[in-house]
Design a protein around this motif. Structure first.
Motif, PDB file in Angstrom:
ATOM      1  N   ASP A 203       0.829  -1.201   0.000  1.00  0.00           N
ATOM      2  CA  ASP A 203       0.000   0.000   0.000  1.00  0.00           C
ATOM      3  C   ASP A 203       0.871   1.261   0.000  1.00  0.00           C
ATOM      4  O   ASP A 203       1.662   1.479   0.920  1.00  0.00           O
ATOM      5  CB  ASP A 203      -0.908  -0.010   1.231  1.00  0.00           C
ATOM      6  N   PRO A 204       0.757   2.117  -1.027  1.00  0.00           N
ATOM      7  CA  PRO A 204       1.621   3.303  -1.123  1.00  0.00           C
ATOM      8  C   PRO A 204       1.482   4.245   0.060  1.00  0.00           C
ATOM      9  O   PRO A 204       2.466   4.845   0.508  1.00  0.00           O
ATOM     10  CB  PRO A 204       1.164   3.973  -2.426  1.00  0.00           C
ATOM     11  N   CYS A 205       0.257   4.405   0.592  1.00  0.00           N
ATOM     12  CA  CYS A 205       0.064   5.305   1.728  1.00  0.00           C
ATOM     13  C   CYS A 205       0.796   4.790   2.956  1.00  0.00           C
ATOM     14  O   CYS A 205       1.424   5.558   3.690  1.00  0.00           O
ATOM     15  CB  CYS A 205      -1.427   5.455   2.023  1.00  0.00           C
ATOM     16  N   ASP A 206       0.728   3.471   3.181  1.00  0.00           N
ATOM     17  CA  ASP A 206       1.408   2.892   4.341  1.00  0.00           C
ATOM     18  C   ASP A 206       2.920   2.991   4.191  1.00  0.00           C
ATOM     19  O   ASP A 206       3.639   3.231   5.170  1.00  0.00           O
ATOM     20  CB  ASP A 206       0.991   1.435   4.519  1.00  0.00           C
ATOM     21  N   ARG A 207       3.411   2.794   2.972  1.00  0.00           N
ATOM     22  CA  ARG A 207       4.861   2.890   2.767  1.00  0.00           C
ATOM     23  C   ARG A 207       5.333   4.328   2.987  1.00  0.00           C
ATOM     24  O   ARG A 207       6.423   4.561   3.530  1.00  0.00           O
ATOM     25  CB  ARG A 207       5.229   2.405   1.362  1.00  0.00           C
ATOM     26  N   LEU A 208       4.507   5.282   2.573  1.00  0.00           N
ATOM     27  CA  LEU A 208       4.871   6.686   2.796  1.00  0.00           C
ATOM     28  C   LEU A 208       4.828   7.021   4.284  1.00  0.00           C
ATOM     29  O   LEU A 208       5.693   7.746   4.799  1.00  0.00           O
ATOM     30  CB  LEU A 208       3.924   7.587   2.002  1.00  0.00           C
ATOM     31  N   LEU A 209       3.844   6.484   5.001  1.00  0.00           N
ATOM     32  CA  LEU A 209       3.781   6.682   6.450  1.00  0.00           C
ATOM     33  C   LEU A 209       5.016   6.097   7.116  1.00  0.00           C
ATOM     34  O   LEU A 209       5.639   6.744   7.974  1.00  0.00           O
ATOM     35  CB  LEU A 209       2.526   6.027   7.012  1.00  0.00           C
ATOM     36  N   SER A 210       5.378   4.870   6.746  1.00  0.00           N
ATOM     37  CA  SER A 210       6.551   4.234   7.355  1.00  0.00           C
ATOM     38  C   SER A 210       7.809   5.038   7.088  1.00  0.00           C
ATOM     39  O   SER A 210       8.662   5.194   7.977  1.00  0.00           O
ATOM     40  CB  SER A 210       6.711   2.806   6.811  1.00  0.00           C
ATOM     41  N   TRP A 211       7.948   5.558   5.864  1.00  0.00           N
ATOM     42  CA  TRP A 211       9.112   6.371   5.537  1.00  0.00           C
ATOM     43  C   TRP A 211       9.141   7.638   6.376  1.00  0.00           C
ATOM     44  O   TRP A 211      10.185   8.010   6.938  1.00  0.00           O
ATOM     45  CB  TRP A 211       9.100   6.722   4.050  1.00  0.00           C
ATOM     46  N   ALA A 212       7.979   8.328   6.480  1.00  0.00           N
ATOM     47  CA  ALA A 212       7.921   9.582   7.227  1.00  0.00           C
ATOM     48  C   ALA A 212       8.224   9.350   8.706  1.00  0.00           C
ATOM     49  O   ALA A 212       8.944  10.139   9.337  1.00  0.00           O
ATOM     50  CB  ALA A 212       6.547  10.231   7.056  1.00  0.00           C
ATOM     51  N   CYS A 213       7.690   8.255   9.273  1.00  0.00           N
ATOM     52  CA  CYS A 213       7.970   7.943  10.672  1.00  0.00           C
ATOM     53  C   CYS A 213       9.450   7.632  10.878  1.00  0.00           C
ATOM     54  O   CYS A 213      10.052   8.010  11.902  1.00  0.00           O
ATOM     55  CB  CYS A 213       7.112   6.770  11.141  1.00  0.00           C
ATOM     56  N   ALA A 214      10.050   6.934   9.900  1.00  0.00           N
ATOM     57  CA  ALA A 214      11.478   6.616  10.004  1.00  0.00           C
ATOM     58  C   ALA A 214      12.319   7.880  10.055  1.00  0.00           C
ATOM     59  O   ALA A 214      13.366   7.911  10.732  1.00  0.00           O
ATOM     60  CB  ALA A 214      11.897   5.741   8.831  1.00  0.00           C
ATOM     61  N   GLN A 215      11.886   8.929   9.346  1.00  0.00           N
ATOM     62  CA  GLN A 215      12.627  10.192   9.401  1.00  0.00           C
ATOM     63  C   GLN A 215      12.588  10.808  10.794  1.00  0.00           C
ATOM     64  O   GLN A 215      13.451  11.596  11.165  1.00  0.00           O
ATOM     65  CB  GLN A 215      12.055  11.200   8.386  1.00  0.00           C
ATOM     66  N   GLU A 216      11.555  10.427  11.573  1.00  0.00           N
ATOM     67  CA  GLU A 216      11.426  10.941  12.935  1.00  0.00           C
ATOM     68  C   GLU A 216      11.958   9.962  13.969  1.00  0.00           C
ATOM     69  O   GLU A 216      11.824  10.185  15.167  1.00  0.00           O
ATOM     70  CB  GLU A 216       9.947  11.249  13.236  1.00  0.00           C
ATOM     71  N   GLY A 217      12.533   8.845  13.507  1.00  0.00           N
ATOM     72  CA  GLY A 217      13.207   7.929  14.414  1.00  0.00           C
ATOM     73  C   GLY A 217      12.340   6.861  15.054  1.00  0.00           C
ATOM     74  O   GLY A 217      12.716   6.301  16.087  1.00  0.00           O
ATOM     75  N   PHE A 218      11.180   6.546  14.450  1.00  0.00           N
ATOM     76  CA  PHE A 218      10.386   5.451  15.007  1.00  0.00           C
ATOM     77  C   PHE A 218       9.647   4.733  13.877  1.00  0.00           C
ATOM     78  O   PHE A 218       9.609   5.194  12.737  1.00  0.00           O
ATOM     79  CB  PHE A 218       9.397   5.964  16.065  1.00  0.00           C
TER      80      PHE A 218
END
Length: 315
Positions: A203-218
């Motif tokens: 799911d593209p939305c979930d992958r984008l969420l995971s990427w954005a969260c990774a930028q914040e360290g979680f």
């Protein structure tokens, strides 16, 4: 020279597992099936089946040929269906695919406009993999598709994707959530929350969420999977978790949830129209023009002051 019946025989033997079974479903005599198979094998200079007392199994050459034979037969079936429909109605049928949220908001006004112009449209709703398969098999003339910005869809060069709009991804929180009072919510404030996410890992939305969260360290912790945004809103309201939802999927939000943008970064999915480059159906261009009008209207309605460009995650 290859003939359609040669491919029909190949497909029937592969499906039935024997020449006798193929003869039965095709209503041929077994010698006729044997003759057409021998002609096909002679054409390619190689056996297509291993034959034994237990039946017939494809050789490696047969396995390579079968998908092409099936594709040819399917294209002929679609051609017959399209031409007969055109003769019956006096106009060609435009076969369109859509995913649910676009089918609900973006597509109906465009289809209504085409109907008024006398264009016959058939619609198929499905998730992205189904739509891409329909395009590749030529069962669809065009389809509304979506992707994470910067991603390439799994379509060969025979297709072109015309961008329509960027659909912002919004946070959905319970009305009593500690962050609900904010005008925008930083992702870091949600690191301890559970997330309601889509049913598939691609799911593209979930992958984008995971990427954005990774930028914040979680990493977001998934507590539920669903692709039904009504169900999602219900469980967010119940306090099961929070979610990231495309703007087009929100509809009329419930009174017991709040919808907020992400603070500091605008995330979005790219919505476009995938069309076969060589399509000769003139109404495909008409629908694309109408979709662009509707996309521009939706984009203007949702564009607010100070809106920053969406973040593009690396692939």
């Amino acid at each position: 020279m290859l003939e359609l019946r040669h491919f029909q025989v190949l497909r029937a033997i592969a499906r039935e597992g024997s020449l006798a079974g193929a003869a039965r479903v095709l209503r041929y005599t077994q010698p006729t099936v044997t003759y057409h198979l021998a002609t096909l094998e002679s054409h390619f200079g190689a056996p297509l089946f291993h034959r034994s007392s237990r039946g017939a199994a494809l050789t490696e050459v047969g396995e390579a040929l079968l998908p092409h034979a099936e594709a040819v037969l399917e294209r002929v079936r679609l051609a017959e269906q399209e031409v007969r429909g055109m003769v019956r109605r006096g106009t060609a049928t435009l076969r369109v695919g859509t995913f649910p949220t676009a089918g609900a908001l973006l597509l109906p006004p465009a289809v209504r406009s085409l109907h008024r112009q006398g264009v016959h449209v058939t619609l198929r709703e499905g998730e992205l993999p189904t739509l891409l398969a329909g395009l590749r098999s030529r069962e669809l003339h065009l389809a509304l598709v979506f992707s994470q910005p910067g991603d390439r869809l799994d379509l060969e060069e025979d297709f072109i994707v015309h961008p329509l709009l960027e659909d912002p991804l919004m946070l959905v929180l319970p009305a009593d959530h500690p962050q609900a009072h904010r005008e925008s919510v930083p992702l870091t404030a949600l690191r301890e929350d559970g997330w309601i996410m889509g049913t598939t890992d691609w799911d593209p939305c979930d992958r984008l969420l995971s990427w954005a969260c990774a930028q914040e360290g979680f990493e977001p912790v998934r507590v539920m999977r669903t692709d039904d945004y009504g169900v999602l809103q219900g469980f967010v309201a119940a306090g099961l978790g929070v979610a990231l939802v495309p703007g087009l999927g929100l509809g009329s939000p419930r009174d017991d949830i709040v919808v907020r943008p992400i603070d500091g970064r605008a995330l979005a999915r790219q919505i476009g129209v995938a069309v076969l480059r060589t399509t000769t159906v003139g109404s495909a261009g008409q629908l694309l023009a109408e979709l662009r009008k509707e996309a521009a209207r939706i984009q203007a309605e949702h564009r607010g002051p100070g809106l920053t460009p969406p973040v593009v995650a690396p692939r």
